[in-house]
Design an enzyme around this catalytic site. Structure first.
Site, PDB file in Angstrom:
ATOM      1  N   ASP A 149       0.845  -1.191   0.000  1.00  0.00           N
ATOM      2  CA  ASP A 149       0.000   0.000   0.000  1.00  0.00           C
ATOM      3  C   ASP A 149       0.884   1.247   0.000  1.00  0.00           C
ATOM      4  O   ASP A 149       1.977   1.221  -0.557  1.00  0.00           O
ATOM      5  CB  ASP A 149      -0.944  -0.039   1.216  1.00  0.00           C
ATOM      6  CG  ASP A 149      -2.289   0.598   0.939  1.00  0.00           C
ATOM      7  OD1 ASP A 149      -2.315   1.814   0.683  1.00  0.00           O
ATOM      8  OD2 ASP A 149      -3.311  -0.104   0.980  1.00  0.00           O
ATOM      9  N   HIS A 222      -3.824   6.197   3.171  1.00  0.00           N
ATOM     10  CA  HIS A 222      -4.492   4.983   2.694  1.00  0.00           C
ATOM     11  C   HIS A 222      -3.886   3.720   3.304  1.00  0.00           C
ATOM     12  O   HIS A 222      -4.595   2.835   3.805  1.00  0.00           O
ATOM     13  CB  HIS A 222      -4.401   4.946   1.168  1.00  0.00           C
ATOM     14  CG  HIS A 222      -5.206   3.889   0.504  1.00  0.00           C
ATOM     15  ND1 HIS A 222      -4.759   2.597   0.349  1.00  0.00           N
ATOM     16  CD2 HIS A 222      -6.425   3.929  -0.079  1.00  0.00           C
ATOM     17  CE1 HIS A 222      -5.662   1.887  -0.304  1.00  0.00           C
ATOM     18  NE2 HIS A 222      -6.693   2.664  -0.570  1.00  0.00           N
ATOM     19  N   SER A 559     -10.983  -0.780  -1.193  1.00  0.00           N
ATOM     20  CA  SER A 559      -9.741  -0.741  -0.411  1.00  0.00           C
ATOM     21  C   SER A 559     -10.012  -0.956   1.069  1.00  0.00           C
ATOM     22  O   SER A 559      -9.155  -1.461   1.794  1.00  0.00           O
ATOM     23  CB  SER A 559      -9.053   0.622  -0.578  1.00  0.00           C
ATOM     24  OG  SER A 559      -8.414   0.726  -1.812  1.00  0.00           O
TER      25      SER A 559
END
Length: 766
Positions: A149, A222, A559
């Site tokens: 990620d 994220h 996600s």
């Protein structure tokens, strides 16, 4: 001075590379798997030899090499012209050559785990088994999850290692240092961290220090969000900006070990985060070598690629060979058929759905009419302000018939907007900024999506989003009142709402665009407005104008659903050490549910009944997945046979396809998909008993409309755990069927003692 010399040298090298590799693109050359005893230097020299044959000099060959994959995966990435790539693809030992995709990372948890447990118990608090599952799995303490990620914010309370046991001896990874990140940032929770930049910088230039950390540290947020959803420690009183979603934040496997592989970077403000495929494949190579048990990949594009041209498919196939579970986001392209990504049958593809929580904000119009909106923007109750429709306050000539009312940047008149509440037809970050720029005091936005799924954003001015059926109400009020006004009330968190889950409006859909005889996505999990840890280096909106700092933030996407399933996969791995990755996927799929918390079928955001093209087998149920009764297992060889039927068996040249290859639908998968059925097809399935030793399972069938389904035998008898039994499934097109669209059905095996092993059926006629 030394720092500037290093930067200057780097820039000169980059310019030299670009000059040599002008008009060339990054390709991945895949050579299979390493064998023999070559050292790293010999491997790289071997990779150079392929390039040397198509370059003008050895120096150019070395300069244009980006990655040399040296551990498990054999291959390299390099700058090549299409002609050079074609030449290399014909060389001995080359399996495939494909353009490396620079995938865009699109946002593809206090309540989500509580909701999941409550849903599984059908709302009965006395039957909630989530804590029992965690105890049985020792909270995942011996399982290592690799997270590919945007990095991690190690200071978050979600990643403290207080009371955790020493790092598992099986771990072979490292803690790579870099800007604002050193070895002390790894601990018994974050046991390893790496970052990958070669492909990114070769194609996009040096990382901008103001935009990114040249290290595993997360600037975007994220990666921190996904990692904490998987394995965050329990943190009480966590909430987003303004106290929304307050509660105890926790990952699904609170003691799992996290290995961070930063492959995603943000080039510029407001630009999407990019995750170059060449770097991602390098991370796969390291993660497999490092000893992870699960790989979580919340990265996806807008389309799927053939397996031989898909770095995620190739990397996950090598992981599968070592029984590493790979869980991927299904994509956020929504509503479009065949938009689902990450479709290889050896990985788990996860769709996104809602939980039973909303953030309600009341709007009172001047005539007393009340409209309920949604917001996670903290603000106090506004005064009664004049309300205007964006259509009426635009700068002449700045919009068209297609864009009027959308509040696009630079379209609103400051003179007409100042001191007013503006109603915009849709609402994203840019619309809120435009109302703010024009002097509006607040904004009401129409939901960009049809139905009830609202993608919550903490705007920079008081604002709330109304569902599409309320847009007409507000517009009508404005048009029919001489002096329309509105008062906005602050939002509040409401839990226990229903029906839930419903499918998120953005979740990508089947059928599988690469091989429609394999159903994708596989499953759904919470992915709409999920609270989890966040970076403190970027504001919640990631806007330069936003100077707010948060420790936890709300985000949406597949996600967010992907790490939910990754966490449960880790727990199942802890409980069932001998289960293969296929068995774990099977347990998740065959125990999934198709009804919501009010016991009616799960719908999409617009209220239409959802199908397996939305959710695969259904919404995951972690506790039930730990005891599925039967599993559909599959070996590496089974997947190679599948590749034979798909024409891509060359991914492993050591395997020779048999003369008679079974159809793709014959793969021992926990679902059944048959595309373009002409007449009748019979496939086989084999189940392994993982329930009770002496048991009998009886089949029940709900055939797709227009088809008949026969399963033989109708009963399966088991005398011991680990015993396997096979059965055939014959699907026949009814004589009267005329349409070629997909239809949906189910079959299930039940032992009458609590085990119901359900599989979806998806069929279309030729």
């Amino acid at each position: 001075m030394e720092k500037y010399l290093v930067v200057l040298c780097f820039l000169l090298i980059s310019l030299h590379m670009k000059a040599l590799c002008e008009e060339r693109q990054v390709y991945i050359v895949y050579l299979g798997e390493h064998s023999g005893n070559r050292n790293f230097e010999e491997i790289e020299e071997h990779h150079h030899s392929f390039l040397h044959s198509v370059k003008g000099s050895k120096q150019e060959a070395e300069t244009c090499l980006i990655h040399s994959y040296k551990h498990i995966i054999n291959g390299f990435s390099a700058f090549l012209t299409p002609e050079e790539a074609s030449t290399v693809s014909e060389m001995d030992g080359v399996i495939s050559v494909f353009r490396s995709q620079t995938r865009r990372l699109r946002l593809q948890t206090t309540r989500s785990w509580d909701f999941t447990n409550l849903l599984e118990a059908n709302g009965d608090l006395s039957r909630v088994n989530g804590e029992k599952l965690l105890q049985r799995a020792s909270y995942g303490k011996d399982v290592i999850v690799g997270v590919l990620d945007s990095g991690i914010w190690p200071e978050s309370r979600s990643f403290n290692d207080e009371g955790m046991e020493p790092v598992p001896k099986s771990w072979k990874g490292t803690c790579q240092e870099g800007i604002a990140f050193n070895s002390s940032h790894c601990n018994r929770k974050i046991i390893g961290a790496r970052y990958y930049l070669k492909h990114y910088e070769a194609e996009l230039g040096p990382v901008k220090e103001k935009m990114e950390f040249r290290s595993p540290r997360d600037k975007n947020g994220h990666g921190t969000h996904t990692a904490s959803t998987i394995g965050g420690r329990r943190v009480p009183y966590a909430s987003s900006l303004g106290g929304f979603a307050n509660g105890t934040a926790s990952g699904g496997a609170p003691l799992v070990r996290l290995a961070i592989y930063k492959v995603c970077w943000q080039p510029d403000p407001l630009d999407v985060v990019v995750c170059p495929e060449g770097d991602t494949l390098a991370a796969f190579d390291d993660a497999i070598k490092d000893g992870v048990h699960v790989i979580s990949l919340s990265i996806g594009g807008n389309t799927s690629f053939p397996y031989a041209e898909d770095g995620t498919a190739i990397g996950s196939l090598h992981a599968l060979k070592r029984d590493i579970i790979v869980v991927c986001a299904a994509g956020n392209s929504g509503t479009t058929p065949s938009s689902v990504t990450n479709v290889a049958p050896w990985l788990i593809s996860v769709g996104a759905s809602s939980i039973d929580r909303i953030f309600q904000s009341t709007i009172v119009l001047g005539n007393g009419l009340i409209v309920q909106g949604r917001t996670v923007t903290p603000f106090r109750k506004t005064k009664k302000y004049p309300l205007v429709y964006a259509v009426h306050v635009e700068i002449p000539g700045k919009t068209t018939n297609l864009t009027t009312g959308w509040c696009f940047p630079g379209t609103l008149s400051k003179k007409l907007v100042k001191g007013k509440v503006v109603f915009c037809r849709v609402g994203f970050i840019s619309q809120a900024l435009e109302v703010r720029r024009a002097g509006g005091v607040a904004a009401i936005f129409g939901n960009p999506y049809f139905g009830k799924g609202v993608y919550e954003i903490p705007f920079l001015l008081p604002g709330t989003t109304v569902l599409q059926n309320d847009r007409a109400t507000i517009v009508s009020y404005i048009l029919n009142n001489e002096n329309p006004t509105a008062t906005l009330f602050p939002g509040r968190t409401i839990i226990g709402t229903g029906p839930a889950p419903f499918m998120a409006p953005f979740t990508a859909l089947g059928p599988n665009g690469i091989e429609p005889n394999i159903l994708k996505p596989d499953i759904t999990a919470p992915g709409l407005n999920i609270l989890a840890a966040w970076t403190e280096a970027s504001p919640p909106t990631q806007l330069l104008q936003d100077h707010r700092v948060v420790k936890y933030n709300i985000a949406s996407g597949t996600s967010m659903s992907c790490p939910h399933v990754s966490a449960v996969a880790a727990l199942l791995k802890a409980i069932h050490l001998d289960w293969s990755s296929a068995a774990i996927r099977s347990s998740l799929m065959t125990t999934a549910r198709r009804v919501n918390n009010v016991q009616i079928p799960i719908t999409d955001a617009a209220g239409n009944i959802a199908t397996p093209f939305h959710y695969g087998a259904g919404h995951f149920q972690p506790s039930k997945a730990a005891d599925p009764g039967l599993v559909y297992d599959a070996s590496y060889t089974d997947y190679l046979l599948f590749l034979c039927s798909s024409g891509t068996a060359f991914l492993d040249p050591s395997f020779k396809c048999p003369k008679h290859v079974p159809p793709p639908s014959n793969l021992n998968y926990p679902s059944l998909a048959i595309a373009k059925l002409n007449g009748t097809m019979t496939v086989s399935r084999t189940v392994t008993n993982v329930g009770t030793g002496n048991s009998t399972y009886t089949v029940s069938i709900v055939p797709p409309p227009g088809y008949t389904v026969e399963i033989l035998p109708t009963k399966l008898y088991f005398s011991k755990i680990g015993e396997r039994q096979s059965f055939s499934i014959t699907v026949k097109v009814a004589a009267s069927i005329k349409e070629t669209k997909f239809e949906f059905g189910w079959y299930a095996w039940s032992d009458g003692a609590g085990h119901v092993v359900r599989s979806p059926i998806v069929v279309s006629a030729a």
